[in-house]
Design a protein around this motif. Structure first.
Motif, PDB file in Angstrom:
ATOM      1  N   VAL A  47     -23.453  62.620 -88.035  1.00 10.71           N
ATOM      2  CA  VAL A  47     -24.820  62.316 -87.607  1.00 10.71           C
ATOM      3  C   VAL A  47     -25.722  62.210 -88.823  1.00 10.71           C
ATOM      4  O   VAL A  47     -25.790  63.134 -89.633  1.00 10.71           O
ATOM      5  N   GLU A  81     -30.250  60.440 -86.637  1.00  7.18           N
ATOM      6  CA  GLU A  81     -30.000  59.819 -85.328  1.00  7.18           C
ATOM      7  C   GLU A  81     -30.871  60.439 -84.235  1.00  7.18           C
ATOM      8  O   GLU A  81     -30.489  60.429 -83.073  1.00  7.18           O
ATOM      9  N   ASN A 129     -26.547  64.319 -98.193  1.00 10.89           N
ATOM     10  CA  ASN A 129     -25.989  63.126 -97.558  1.00 10.89           C
ATOM     11  C   ASN A 129     -24.751  62.686 -98.334  1.00 10.89           C
ATOM     12  O   ASN A 129     -24.841  62.200 -99.458  1.00 10.89           O
ATOM     13  N   ALA A 147     -18.444  63.035 -94.261  1.00 11.26           N
ATOM     14  CA  ALA A 147     -18.888  63.886 -93.162  1.00 11.26           C
ATOM     15  C   ALA A 147     -17.750  64.078 -92.160  1.00 11.26           C
ATOM     16  O   ALA A 147     -17.502  65.195 -91.692  1.00 11.26           O
ATOM     17  N   ASP A 158     -24.076  56.656 -82.546  1.00 15.96           N
ATOM     18  CA  ASP A 158     -25.084  55.689 -82.099  1.00 15.96           C
ATOM     19  C   ASP A 158     -24.749  55.036 -80.760  1.00 15.96           C
ATOM     20  O   ASP A 158     -25.412  54.104 -80.346  1.00 15.96           O
ATOM     21  N   GLN A 184     -22.478  53.030 -79.962  1.00 17.74           N
ATOM     22  CA  GLN A 184     -21.973  51.646 -79.978  1.00 17.74           C
ATOM     23  C   GLN A 184     -20.610  51.588 -79.310  1.00 17.74           C
ATOM     24  O   GLN A 184     -20.241  50.585 -78.725  1.00 17.74           O
ATOM     25  N   ARG A 240     -23.094  40.038 -90.473  1.00 15.16           N
ATOM     26  CA  ARG A 240     -22.260  41.233 -90.513  1.00 15.16           C
ATOM     27  C   ARG A 240     -20.844  40.915 -90.028  1.00 15.16           C
ATOM     28  O   ARG A 240     -19.859  41.380 -90.595  1.00 15.16           O
ATOM     29  N   GLN A 276     -31.603  52.379 -86.491  1.00 10.49           N
ATOM     30  CA  GLN A 276     -31.024  51.244 -87.211  1.00 10.49           C
ATOM     31  C   GLN A 276     -29.720  51.637 -87.863  1.00 10.49           C
ATOM     32  O   GLN A 276     -29.453  52.815 -88.062  1.00 10.49           O
ATOM     33  N   SER A 277     -28.927  50.618 -88.205  1.00 11.45           N
ATOM     34  CA  SER A 277     -27.679  50.879 -88.903  1.00 11.45           C
ATOM     35  C   SER A 277     -27.979  51.629 -90.199  1.00 11.45           C
ATOM     36  O   SER A 277     -28.937  51.327 -90.895  1.00 11.45           O
ATOM     37  N   LYS A 278     -27.126  52.613 -90.514  1.00 16.36           N
ATOM     38  CA  LYS A 278     -27.355  53.417 -91.715  1.00 16.36           C
ATOM     39  C   LYS A 278     -26.708  52.767 -92.931  1.00 16.36           C
ATOM     40  O   LYS A 278     -26.740  53.319 -94.013  1.00 16.36           O
ATOM     41  N   TYR A 279     -26.086  51.623 -92.711  1.00 15.77           N
ATOM     42  CA  TYR A 279     -25.440  50.951 -93.825  1.00 15.77           C
ATOM     43  C   TYR A 279     -26.278  49.805 -94.344  1.00 15.77           C
ATOM     44  O   TYR A 279     -26.570  48.856 -93.622  1.00 15.77           O
TER      45      TYR A 279
HETATM   46  N1  UDP Z   1     -23.502  58.157 -90.886  1.00 18.39           N
HETATM   47  C1  UDP Z   1     -23.395  59.331 -91.616  1.00 18.39           C
HETATM   48  N2  UDP Z   1     -23.768  59.330 -92.942  1.00 18.39           N
HETATM   49  C2  UDP Z   1     -24.218  58.206 -93.558  1.00 18.39           C
HETATM   50  C3  UDP Z   1     -24.293  56.998 -92.803  1.00 18.39           C
HETATM   51  C4  UDP Z   1     -23.921  57.023 -91.481  1.00 18.39           C
HETATM   52  O1  UDP Z   1     -22.990  60.364 -91.105  1.00 18.39           O
HETATM   53  O2  UDP Z   1     -24.544  58.268 -94.731  1.00 18.39           O
HETATM   54  C5  UDP Z   1     -23.099  58.165 -89.465  1.00 18.39           C
HETATM   55  C6  UDP Z   1     -24.149  57.648 -88.506  1.00 18.39           C
HETATM   56  O3  UDP Z   1     -25.015  58.673 -88.071  1.00 18.39           O
HETATM   57  C7  UDP Z   1     -23.299  57.123 -87.359  1.00 18.39           C
HETATM   58  C8  UDP Z   1     -22.058  56.625 -88.064  1.00 18.39           C
HETATM   59  O4  UDP Z   1     -22.026  57.290 -89.324  1.00 18.39           O
HETATM   60  O5  UDP Z   1     -22.934  58.147 -86.467  1.00 18.39           O
HETATM   61  C9  UDP Z   1     -22.025  55.119 -88.211  1.00 18.39           C
HETATM   62  O6  UDP Z   1     -23.209  54.670 -88.784  1.00 18.39           O
HETATM   63  P1  UDP Z   1     -23.901  53.311 -88.329  1.00 18.39           P
HETATM   64  O7  UDP Z   1     -23.899  53.209 -86.834  1.00 18.39           O
HETATM   65  O8  UDP Z   1     -25.226  53.238 -88.991  1.00 18.39           O
HETATM   66  O9  UDP Z   1     -22.929  52.233 -88.942  1.00 18.39           O
HETATM   67  P2  UDP Z   1     -22.586  50.792 -88.347  1.00 18.39           P
HETATM   68  O10 UDP Z   1     -22.336  50.948 -86.866  1.00 18.39           O
HETATM   69  O11 UDP Z   1     -23.750  49.937 -88.640  1.00 18.39           O
HETATM   70  O12 UDP Z   1     -21.346  50.420 -89.104  1.00 18.39           O
END
Ligand code: UDP
Ligand code: MG
Length: 319
Positions: free
Chosen positions: A12, A15, A73, A79, A98, A100, A133, A205-208
């Motif tokens: 997390v 979030e 972080n 994590a 998230d 998804q 993406r 939002q996406s964390k990436y």
């Molecule tokens: N997350 C995390 N540390 C980070 C970036 C993301 O723990 O530095 C977690 C985030 O909370 C989520 C998961 O990794 O549960 C996936 O992140 P995200 O949905 O933003 O990625 P995407 O779906 O865009 O690949």
């Protein structure tokens, strides 16, 4: 609490907007499976209310919840590794916070595990992400398949299930910059992939960023293969043969035509191209050296600020 049958690991990071929805869908979904379970949340140094919300959830369901609060972080995959060290179930599931990947799909994956697989991966048929993406992912997928031996239809989908054996090996590895699905895949004996549905991010939002995606893919390539180093040697051989041929050609022309001053700018272009190749090669070498450096330095991979876990849990954990 006795040893649960399944452990769900969820990283997390900032979030707060989606956590409540996650709790209200995840726990009923797990209850309906009729299995004993634990959910391990790892707070990856969130700067919003996520940590407080996780603590609240721990107070609401201490029997089935464990919260690992990291002191900074460290990134999604670190994590998850931190979470793995606290899992006790025979089956370990990773899931994003998230929503998804719907938690309601977990039952399907567990059923597949019961058929005798030790790794159940997933792919998304209709992926709900931006076009850029999706295209970038497809390109990276191809490159990865070529460089590493890791076959994955969809590397971005984190809803995956691993056996206890794989998790134990991963815990032994002490990996630093890694990519969990690929790492687990290298240890799997009988992997399989199934299709799952994919939704838009529930909130936030996406964390990436683009940058962290590129970093992740570098980790994926350099962390699992030395083929790029061999490619470098190959490029070196090709360039050396090419310039030897050019040298001979120029030498012959010098005797036939005489002194020439044309082509100075071509020479510049070639030189700059070669400089680029060299700098790229240095960077690639640096990636590997950086990995060695991190490994040799042997600092703790992450620091846990606090662990919210039931007392008898803990006693059992230090067995
Ligand atoms: N997350 C995390 N540390 C980070 C970036 C993301 O723990 O530095 C977690 C985030 O909370 C989520 C998961 O990794 O549960 C996936 O992140 P995200 O949905 O933003 O990625 P995407 O779906 O865009 O690949
Ligand atoms: Mg996501």
């Amino acid at each position: 609490m006795n040893k649960p049958e399944i452990s769900v690991v969820i990283p997390v990071y900032n979030e707060e907007a989606g956590l409540t929805a996650l709790f209200t869908r995840l726990y009923p979904a797990l209850d309906s499976l009729g299995l004993t379970y634990e959910v391990i949340f790892i707070n990856d140094g969130s700067r919003d209310r996520s940590a407080a919300m996780l603590a609240e959830q721990w107070r609401a369901r201490p029997d089935a919840t464990c919260v690992v609060l990291l002191n900074g972080n460290y990134g999604q995959h670190m994590a998850i590794l931190a979470g793995f060290e606290h899992t006790r179930g025979d089956i370990v599931i990773t899931l994003d916070a998230d929503l998804q990947n719907p938690p309601e799909e977990i039952g399907k994956l567990v059923a597949k595990m019961r058929e005798g697989h030790d790794y159940v991966g997933t792919f998304r048929l209709k992926r709900r992400d931006s076009l850029f993406r999706r295209k970038a992912s497809a390109a990276m997928n191809q490159l990865r398949e070529r460089i590493t031996r890791i076959r994955m239809a969809d590397q971005g989908c984190m809803l995956r299930v691993y056996s206890r054996r794989i998790i134990d090996i991963i815990n032994l590895c002490g990996e630093i910059n890694t990519f969990i699905p690929a790492l687990a895949y290298t240890f799997a004996q009988n992997p399989v992939e199934i299709e799952v549905s994919h939704e838009e991010r529930f909130a936030g939002q996406s964390k990436y960023s683009l940058y962290s995606l590129i970093r992740l893919n570098f980790d994926l390539v350099t962390g699992f293969s030395v083929v790029p180093l061999q490619w470098l040697s190959f490029v070196g051989v090709v360039l050396a043969s090419g310039s030897a041929a050019l040298f001979i050609l120029l030498l012959v022309r010098r005797f036939i035509i005489g002194a020439e001053v044309q082509g100075v700018f071509t020479l510049f272009a070639i030189t700059f191209f070669l400089l680029g190749v060299i700098i790229f090669a240095l960077g690639l070498l640096g990636e590997y050296i950086g990995r060695i450096y991190q490994k040799v330095r042997a600092r703790p991979r992450y620091l846990v600020r606090a662990l919210l876990q039931q007392r008898d849990n803990r006693a059992e954990h230090s067995r």
